[in-house]
Design an enzyme around this catalytic site. Structure first.
Site, short mmCIF file in Angstrom:
data_model
loop_
_atom_site.label_atom_id
_atom_site.label_comp_id
_atom_site.label_asym_id
_atom_site.label_seq_id
_atom_site.Cartn_x
_atom_site.Cartn_y
_atom_site.Cartn_z
N ASP A 1 4.86 7.13 -3.38
CA ASP A 1 3.86 7.17 -4.44
C ASP A 1 2.75 8.17 -4.14
O ASP A 1 1.80 8.28 -4.92
CB ASP A 1 3.26 5.77 -4.66
CG ASP A 1 3.53 5.26 -6.07
OD1 ASP A 1 4.35 5.85 -6.78
OD2 ASP A 1 2.90 4.26 -6.46
N ASP B 1 3.22 -9.86 -5.18
CA ASP B 1 4.25 -10.61 -4.46
C ASP B 1 4.22 -12.10 -4.82
O ASP B 1 5.22 -12.68 -5.25
CB ASP B 1 4.10 -10.41 -2.95
CG ASP B 1 2.66 -10.39 -2.48
OD1 ASP B 1 1.78 -10.87 -3.23
OD2 ASP B 1 2.40 -9.90 -1.37
#
Length: 576
Positions: free
Chosen positions: A182, A345
Site C-alpha cells: 500500500d 480484525d
C-alpha cells in the site's frame, strides 16, 4: 445416524435454552445472597470467611472445574456485596461539588466492577485445544494464500517476513505468498508532490524486485482506501486460495505454522478462523524504561495466554489482525474484511460469528514480531485499538447484534467495553486530590465498614488476578500499563464519542529503534499528575494534624466495632 439440519437446529436451540435457564437460576440465587442485609460485624465474618475459603480453593481450583467455579463465585459475591453497600450506604448528598465528585468516583468503580465481573465470566473455563493433524494425503489439503500487508516498512523487514512465509512447510504447489504493498499504489506514485511520488515509485520498483528475487508475488492497487482492510480486500479478487493467512509486515512465522493450523479447517467446515498468539522479541517503552524486558511476562501475554483461551470457550475468540488463518468462503460471505471501524480484525470476527461461523484459538506462539519501541509509537497503536473497539461498541453493539449467542454477546461486549479504562484510571488518580486538597466528601464510610466491605473486595480481586493470571502477569503491572495509556486513550475515546465514524487508521510504526534514550514530549501530562499526587500527599499530612476530630472519630468507630459488633453496624461515618 444422519440428522437433518432442521432437527439439528432445533436440538441446538433447546440446548441453548436449557443452558440459559441454568445460568439464569444460578444468577438469581447469587443476586439474592448479594442483597441480604446484615450487620457490619456479620459482613466482616462473611467476607473474611469467604477470603479464607478462596485461599484454600486457590490451588486445587486450577485442576477441577467445579472448584474453579466455586472460587470465582465467592470472589464475585464479595464484589457484589461491596457494590450493594456502596449504593445503599455511601452515596450521600453533601453539597453539589462533593456529590458530583462522589458520583464520578462511583462510576469509575462501577466500570471496574463490570469489567471484573465480565472477566470472571470470560475466564471461567479457558479452553486448551490442539489443531487436528493434516491428512496423509496431501491432495486433500486446501490451497493457501499468504497475505503480507505493507505500507511504509523497510524492505529489510519485509524480506525477512516474506522469506520465512515462503519457507513454511506445506504441500507443493498449494502455497502462494503475496506482498500487498500500500506504499506503492498508483495514487501514491502519482502524488502531486513530486518528492512523495518519486519515493513511492522507488518503493514500488524496489519491492517488485525483492519479490521476484524471493519468488513471491507482488500486488498493489490503484487507491489507498480503507487502510489495511481495503488492502486485503483489493487482493482477494486476484488470488484463489481456499484459506488466507495474514501476517503483519514484521511477523516472522515458524516453518510449522500451517501444519499446526490448517487441519482445523478440514475437521470443521464451519470454521472461519484459527488465531494464534503474537510474540515479540523487543521491549516496549515500559519494559525498556523499567529494565524488565525478559524478567517478567510481557504485557500481551495475559491476553494471548489466558483471555483468548477464555473467549474460545465461549465461541468468541477473535481475529487479531495477524498470525491467523481465515477461510476465504467465509470472508467473501461478508464482502471481505470489514472496514466500518479501524479495528477491522475484531469487527470481521464479530460479523462472521453473528452468521454462525466458528473460530478457534491455538495457544502456541508461532510468529516472532516487533512491537513499538518509542512511546509515541506505543500510544499510536493503543489509541487505534481503543478507538476501533469503541467504534464497534457504538456502530455494531454486540449486545444487540443478531445471530450471536448471549454468551458471545457478553464476551464481545467485554472486549470492547474494556477500553473505557482510560476514564476510570484518570478518575482514580484525581479522586484523592478532590478530598485531600479540595476537601470534597467523595466516600461516606467509617473505618469498620471499610474493613468489612471494601478491603475484602480488593483482596478478593487481587487473589483472583493471581489465580487467573499469576503465571502471565505480575501484580499491578496492568495498572501501570493502563495508566501510561490513559491520558491519550481518553482523548481518543472522546473523539469517537463525538463522531463515531471519524477516526482514521494510523499504521503502527514498524522497526522503530532507539539509538539513544530521550524524554518523549508525550510524557508531560504525567509529570503534572505526579506533581499533583505529591501535592495531595502534602495536604494529607497537613490534614492529619489539622483535623484531630476526624482521627478521633475514626478511632472511636473502630473501638466500638471491636468491642461490640452491634454498634459497628451503623453509625456516623467519617467522610473521605
Amino acid at each position: 445416524m444422519v440428522v437433518n439440519p432442521e432437527t439439528a437446529n432445533k436440538r441446538r436451540l433447546h440446548a441453548d435454552a436449557l443452558l440459559t435457564f441454568v445460568w439464569a437460576a444460578l444468577a438469581i440465587g447469587w443476586l439474592y445472597l448479594a442483597w441480604i442485609p446484615v450487620r457490619t460485624e456479620s459482613q466482616a465474618w462473611l467476607a473474611y470467611g469467604a477470603l479464607t475459603a478462596m485461599l484454600l480453593l486457590k490451588r486445587p481450583g486450577q485442576r477441577y472445574a467445579w472448584l474453579r467455579l466455586l472460587f470465582l463465585a465467592l470472589a464475585a459475591l464479595l464484589t457484589a456485596r461491596y457494590f450493594v453497600w456502596r449504593v445503599t450506604e455511601t452515596l450521600t448528598y453533601e453539597g453539589l461539588a462533593s456529590f458530583i465528585a462522589a458520583l464520578a468516583l462511583f462510576a469509575a468503580e462501577l466500570y471496574g466492577g463490570v469489567i471484573y465481573g465480565l472477566g470472571l465470566f470470560v475466564n471461567l473455563l479457558p479452553l486448551d485445544r490442539a489443531s487436528p493433524p493434516l491428512p496423509a494425503d496431501k491432495t486433500l489439503w486446501p490451497s493457501v494464500d499468504v497475505f503480507v500487508p505493507s505500507y511504509n516498512e523497510d524492505p529489510e523487514i519485509l524480506e525477512t517476513t516474506l522469506i520465512a512465509a515462503a519457507n513454511m512447510r506445506y504441500a507443493p504447489g498449494k502455497l502462494k505468498v503475496y506482498l500487498l504493498d500500500d506504499g506503492g499504489t498508483e495514487q501514491k506514485r502519482n502524488d502531486p508532490d513530486s518528492i512523495k511520488a518519486a519515493a513511492a515509485q522507488q518503493r514500488h520498483e524496489t519491492l517488485q524486485a525483492l519479490c521476484n528475487r524471493i519468488g513471491v508475488h507482488y500486488l498493489t492497487r490503484a487507491h489507498n482506501v480503507n487502510a489495511k482492510a481495503g488492502n486485503i480486500n483489493a487482493a482477494l479478487p486476484h488470488t484463489r486460495g481456499d484459506l488466507i493467512v495474514i501476517f503483519d509486515a514484521d511477523h516472522v512465522p515458524t516453518v510449522d505454522f500451517l501444519e499446526r493450523t490448517v487441519g482445523a479447517f478440514i475437521a470443521d467446515p464451519k470454521l472461519f478462523l484459527v488465531q494464534t498468539p503474537h510474540f515479540f522479541i523487543n521491549p516496549d517503552p515500559v519494559e525498556h524504561n523499567l529494565r524488565i524486558f525478559g524478567q517478567i511476562p510481557s504485557e500481551n501475554e495475559m491476553f494471548y495466554a489466558v483471555i483468548q483461551r477464555g473467549l474460545d470457550f465461549w465461541e468468541a475468540s477473535f481475529f487479531c489482525g495477524s498470525a491467523a488463518v481465515l477461510r476465504r468462503a467465509a470472508l467473501m460471505e461478508v464482502g471481505g474484511v470489514s472496514g466500518q471501524s479501524i479495528t477491522e480484525d475484531a469487527e470481521t470476527a464479530l460479523s462472521l460469528h453473528a452468521r454462525g461461523w466458528k473460530s478457534a484459538y491455538i495457544n502456541r506462539p508461532m510468529i516472532a514480531g516487533l512491537q513499538p519501541e518509542t512511546y509515541s509509537g506505543f500510544i499510536t497503536q493503543r489509541v487505534r485499538w481503543a478507538q476501533g473497539m469503541l467504534q464497534i461498541l457504538l456502530l455494531k453493539n454486540p449486545l444487540i447484534q443478531k445471530g450471536l449467542h448471549w454468551w458471545q454477546r457478553l464476551a464481545y461486549f467485554n472486549s470492547a467495553f474494556f477500553w473505557f479504562f482510560a476514564f476510570a484510571r484518570v478518575i482514580f488518580v484525581l479522586a484523592p486530590s478532590a478530598f485531600l486538597i479540595l476537601g470534597l466528601h467523595i466516600y461516606n464510610a467509617n473505618l469498620p465498614q471499610f474493613f468489612a466491605y471494601a478491603l475484602p473486595h480488593v483482596l478478593a480481586a487481587v487473589i483472583v488476578s493471581d489465580f487467573l493470571f499469576g503465571r502471565v502477569r505480575w501484580a499491578f503491572v496492568s495498572e501501570l500499563y493502563e495508566l501510561t495509556q490513559s491520558i491519550y486513550t481518553l482523548s481518543g475515546l472522546i473523539r469517537v464519542l463525538k463522531s463515531p465514524r471519524s477516526p482514521s487508521f494510523i499504521v503502527t510504526p514498524k522497526g522503530e529503534q532507539r539509538s539513544e534514550d530521550f524524554l518523549s514530549e508525550l510524557a508531560r501530562p504525567f509529570y503534572l499528575l505526579y506533581s499533583l499526587t505529591l501535592l495531595s500527599l502534602g495536604f494529607g499530612v497537613w490534614r492529619w494534624f489539622a483535623e484531630p476530630l476526624t482521627r478521633a472519630q475514626s478511632r472511636f468507630q473502630w473501638k466500638r466495632f471491636m468491642s461490640d459488633g452491634e454498634h459497628g453496624a451503623k453509625g456516623d461515618g467519617v467522610d473521605a
